[in-house]
Design a protein around this motif. Sequence first.
Motif, PDB file in Angstrom:
ATOM      1  N   MET A   1     -35.248  -9.566  -1.067  1.00  0.00           N
ATOM      2  CA  MET A   1     -34.539  -9.368  -2.337  1.00  0.00           C
ATOM      3  C   MET A   1     -33.693  -8.104  -2.254  1.00  0.00           C
ATOM      4  O   MET A   1     -34.201  -7.027  -1.940  1.00  0.00           O
ATOM      5  CB  MET A   1     -35.535  -9.238  -3.483  1.00  0.00           C
ATOM      6  CG  MET A   1     -36.398 -10.480  -3.700  1.00  0.00           C
ATOM      7  SD  MET A   1     -37.313 -10.410  -5.246  1.00  0.00           S
ATOM      8  CE  MET A   1     -38.272  -8.905  -4.990  1.00  0.00           C
TER       9      MET A   1
ATOM     10  N   LEU B   1     -31.279  -5.043  -3.617  1.00  0.00           N
ATOM     11  CA  LEU B   1     -31.240  -4.180  -4.794  1.00  0.00           C
ATOM     12  C   LEU B   1     -29.877  -3.520  -4.907  1.00  0.00           C
ATOM     13  O   LEU B   1     -29.322  -3.038  -3.914  1.00  0.00           O
ATOM     14  CB  LEU B   1     -32.331  -3.113  -4.685  1.00  0.00           C
ATOM     15  CG  LEU B   1     -32.419  -2.072  -5.809  1.00  0.00           C
ATOM     16  CD1 LEU B   1     -32.767  -2.748  -7.128  1.00  0.00           C
ATOM     17  CD2 LEU B   1     -33.458  -1.014  -5.468  1.00  0.00           C
TER      18      LEU B   1
ATOM     19  N   ASP C   1     -34.277  -1.292   1.582  1.00  0.00           N
ATOM     20  CA  ASP C   1     -33.704  -2.586   1.950  1.00  0.00           C
ATOM     21  C   ASP C   1     -33.200  -2.562   3.390  1.00  0.00           C
ATOM     22  O   ASP C   1     -33.316  -3.555   4.122  1.00  0.00           O
ATOM     23  CB  ASP C   1     -32.546  -2.948   1.013  1.00  0.00           C
ATOM     24  CG  ASP C   1     -33.027  -3.537  -0.305  1.00  0.00           C
ATOM     25  OD1 ASP C   1     -34.258  -3.703  -0.470  1.00  0.00           O
ATOM     26  OD2 ASP C   1     -32.181  -3.823  -1.173  1.00  0.00           O
TER      27      ASP C   1
ATOM     28  N   VAL D   1     -33.456  -6.228   4.841  1.00  0.00           N
ATOM     29  CA  VAL D   1     -32.730  -6.974   3.803  1.00  0.00           C
ATOM     30  C   VAL D   1     -31.236  -6.685   3.953  1.00  0.00           C
ATOM     31  O   VAL D   1     -30.406  -7.590   3.857  1.00  0.00           O
ATOM     32  CB  VAL D   1     -33.234  -6.593   2.401  1.00  0.00           C
ATOM     33  CG1 VAL D   1     -32.390  -7.269   1.318  1.00  0.00           C
ATOM     34  CG2 VAL D   1     -34.701  -6.976   2.240  1.00  0.00           C
TER      35      VAL D   1
ATOM     36  N   TYR E   1     -21.939  -9.840   0.550  1.00  0.00           N
ATOM     37  CA  TYR E   1     -22.968 -10.751   0.058  1.00  0.00           C
ATOM     38  C   TYR E   1     -22.403 -12.170  -0.042  1.00  0.00           C
ATOM     39  O   TYR E   1     -21.173 -12.356  -0.109  1.00  0.00           O
ATOM     40  CB  TYR E   1     -23.494 -10.286  -1.311  1.00  0.00           C
ATOM     41  CG  TYR E   1     -22.458 -10.210  -2.414  1.00  0.00           C
ATOM     42  CD1 TYR E   1     -22.111 -11.336  -3.169  1.00  0.00           C
ATOM     43  CD2 TYR E   1     -21.829  -9.001  -2.724  1.00  0.00           C
ATOM     44  CE1 TYR E   1     -21.185 -11.272  -4.185  1.00  0.00           C
ATOM     45  CE2 TYR E   1     -20.883  -8.935  -3.750  1.00  0.00           C
ATOM     46  CZ  TYR E   1     -20.574 -10.072  -4.473  1.00  0.00           C
ATOM     47  OH  TYR E   1     -19.634 -10.004  -5.478  1.00  0.00           O
TER      48      TYR E   1
ATOM     49  N   ARG F   1     -28.028  -7.348 -11.300  1.00  0.00           N
ATOM     50  CA  ARG F   1     -29.190  -6.990 -10.492  1.00  0.00           C
ATOM     51  C   ARG F   1     -30.083  -8.204 -10.227  1.00  0.00           C
ATOM     52  O   ARG F   1     -30.636  -8.361  -9.126  1.00  0.00           O
ATOM     53  CB  ARG F   1     -29.987  -5.885 -11.179  1.00  0.00           C
ATOM     54  CG  ARG F   1     -29.182  -4.607 -11.389  1.00  0.00           C
ATOM     55  CD  ARG F   1     -30.048  -3.474 -11.876  1.00  0.00           C
ATOM     56  NE  ARG F   1     -30.799  -2.894 -10.768  1.00  0.00           N
ATOM     57  CZ  ARG F   1     -31.813  -2.055 -10.919  1.00  0.00           C
ATOM     58  NH1 ARG F   1     -32.238  -1.742 -12.136  1.00  0.00           N
ATOM     59  NH2 ARG F   1     -32.428  -1.551  -9.877  1.00  0.00           N
ATOM     60  N   ASN F   2     -30.208  -9.076 -11.212  1.00  0.00           N
ATOM     61  CA  ASN F   2     -31.010 -10.282 -11.021  1.00  0.00           C
ATOM     62  C   ASN F   2     -30.397 -11.195  -9.964  1.00  0.00           C
ATOM     63  O   ASN F   2     -31.113 -11.808  -9.157  1.00  0.00           O
ATOM     64  CB  ASN F   2     -31.160 -11.049 -12.342  1.00  0.00           C
ATOM     65  CG  ASN F   2     -32.101 -10.356 -13.311  1.00  0.00           C
ATOM     66  OD1 ASN F   2     -32.935  -9.545 -12.906  1.00  0.00           O
ATOM     67  ND2 ASN F   2     -31.964 -10.653 -14.597  1.00  0.00           N
ATOM     68  N   GLU F   3     -29.092 -11.293  -9.971  1.00  0.00           N
ATOM     69  CA  GLU F   3     -28.429 -12.137  -8.979  1.00  0.00           C
ATOM     70  C   GLU F   3     -28.623 -11.585  -7.570  1.00  0.00           C
ATOM     71  O   GLU F   3     -28.888 -12.333  -6.625  1.00  0.00           O
ATOM     72  CB  GLU F   3     -26.936 -12.257  -9.319  1.00  0.00           C
ATOM     73  CG  GLU F   3     -26.172 -13.235  -8.461  1.00  0.00           C
ATOM     74  CD  GLU F   3     -26.587 -14.680  -8.657  1.00  0.00           C
ATOM     75  OE1 GLU F   3     -26.235 -15.511  -7.788  1.00  0.00           O
ATOM     76  OE2 GLU F   3     -27.265 -14.995  -9.653  1.00  0.00           O
TER      77      GLU F   3
ATOM     78  N   SER G   1     -31.106  -9.713  -6.633  1.00  0.00           N
ATOM     79  CA  SER G   1     -32.529  -9.801  -6.285  1.00  0.00           C
ATOM     80  C   SER G   1     -32.900 -11.171  -5.735  1.00  0.00           C
ATOM     81  O   SER G   1     -33.927 -11.322  -5.071  1.00  0.00           O
ATOM     82  CB  SER G   1     -33.396  -9.468  -7.503  1.00  0.00           C
ATOM     83  OG  SER G   1     -33.321 -10.504  -8.474  1.00  0.00           O
ATOM     84  N   ALA G   2     -32.060 -12.180  -6.000  1.00  0.00           N
ATOM     85  CA  ALA G   2     -32.317 -13.520  -5.468  1.00  0.00           C
ATOM     86  C   ALA G   2     -31.751 -13.702  -4.060  1.00  0.00           C
ATOM     87  O   ALA G   2     -31.973 -14.750  -3.439  1.00  0.00           O
ATOM     88  CB  ALA G   2     -31.717 -14.568  -6.408  1.00  0.00           C
TER      89      ALA G   2
ATOM     90  N   LYS H   1     -31.617 -13.143  -0.166  1.00  0.00           N
ATOM     91  CA  LYS H   1     -32.534 -12.787   0.917  1.00  0.00           C
ATOM     92  C   LYS H   1     -31.966 -11.662   1.777  1.00  0.00           C
ATOM     93  O   LYS H   1     -32.696 -10.776   2.215  1.00  0.00           O
ATOM     94  CB  LYS H   1     -32.817 -14.012   1.779  1.00  0.00           C
ATOM     95  CG  LYS H   1     -33.800 -13.776   2.906  1.00  0.00           C
ATOM     96  CD  LYS H   1     -34.028 -15.033   3.701  1.00  0.00           C
ATOM     97  CE  LYS H   1     -34.973 -14.768   4.877  1.00  0.00           C
ATOM     98  NZ  LYS H   1     -35.181 -16.007   5.686  1.00  0.00           N
TER      99      LYS H   1
END
Length: 414
Positions: A1, A3, A111, A116, A149, A194-196, A198-199, A201
């Motif tokens: 995940m 950050l 990370d 990550v 990303y 942040r939620n996106e 965190s999904a 990998k």
Amino acid sequence: MALIQPFRAVRPSRDKVGLVASRSYESYSKKEREARLRYNPYSFLHIVNPGYKFHREVSGEDRFRLVRNRYLEFREEEIFIRDETPSLYIYKQKTRKHVFCGFLGGASVDDYKNDVIKKHEETIRTREELFMEYLDTVGFNSEPVLLTYPDSAPLEKVIAEVTAAVPEYEFTTTDRITHYLWKLSNPEKIAAVRNEFSAMKSIYIADGHHRTASSVLLAERRQQINPHHTGKEPYNFFMGYFIPESSLRIYEFNRMVKGLNGLSKEDFLIRLDEYYRIEDRDTEWYKPSKKHHFTMYLDGEFYSLYLRKTAYRFGDVLSTLDPQLLYDTILKPVLGIADLRNDNRIGYGSGKNNIVDMKTQIDKGKYTVGFGMLPLTMDEIRATADAGLKMPPKSTFIEPKLRSGLTIYSLSEI
């Protein structure tokens, strides 16, 4: 995940931002730097070249301390102002051909250590340690690491919503790039971003491997000496520019070599014939159209080199990359270039016009032979990083190139 961390940026006042923000120090010629230092008192170059004020060159710890002093002066004079609330920032560059847009935020040291944030280039420990000492003394990051990303519709939606408003900054630089910055402080939108992340990998370093590794060393040092370490301190993060993979522009580096390792031109071509089908194109400019094809410029003539597939065995991902292939078949066995980082017989040319530059340098006698290739792809970069392998140095020249001093990440709470 993955950050992404909001932070309180230190950044130029709106009226001076176009004067403050600069390209990286090394990208200017000596004459360009001198002109900017002489005629622009607000340039960020005054911070990174603090000896100019004293009409002398300074280095080492003395330079680091003076950089810190110049930075504090800019803050005292309110050329730089620190935001009151932690935010993410959306930064856009618009060139004549491309638009780059992504998020400025804190990237996590953990990370990186937990793979990550993935890397594809080897770093040099002495450079890591030197820049770590620099960061420890000056107390800030001024140039973000370029991170990429996977394309994300939810993140594009946030970007579209935020950039519909009037930007905090809008200015054009002499290289005809227009720069925009929006401040993202809305808690709900920050949470969505942040939620996106965190999904995800994995995310990938596109540019800034040494800066990242140095930030990790600094975090480890400060963790050891801080008895109250919580993991939330600023030193646990470094400034990143997070941009979708499809937005990157990837170019190649040419290789240029002094001498033919004692071989005559004829003997050199015979050695290459072991691995390549060679066509003499005389003065016709040639640029490869396929992987494993190379341009060669030698003695005023262009050649095309086509790999004989039966003569080379592909193994791991690294062996399929053209920079590695050129090293394995020509640079090391024929030209005797074993150390690509430190052998002074090899030089590199980057960017969109690098074949022109390569021909010019060889025609002037600075180098003897040059090789060009196709740029690597994001798929190749990702596959190399996922396999835990490292590309040869100078394998990719990636845009966007970011401005220094546009946003600054402070390594302390003040």
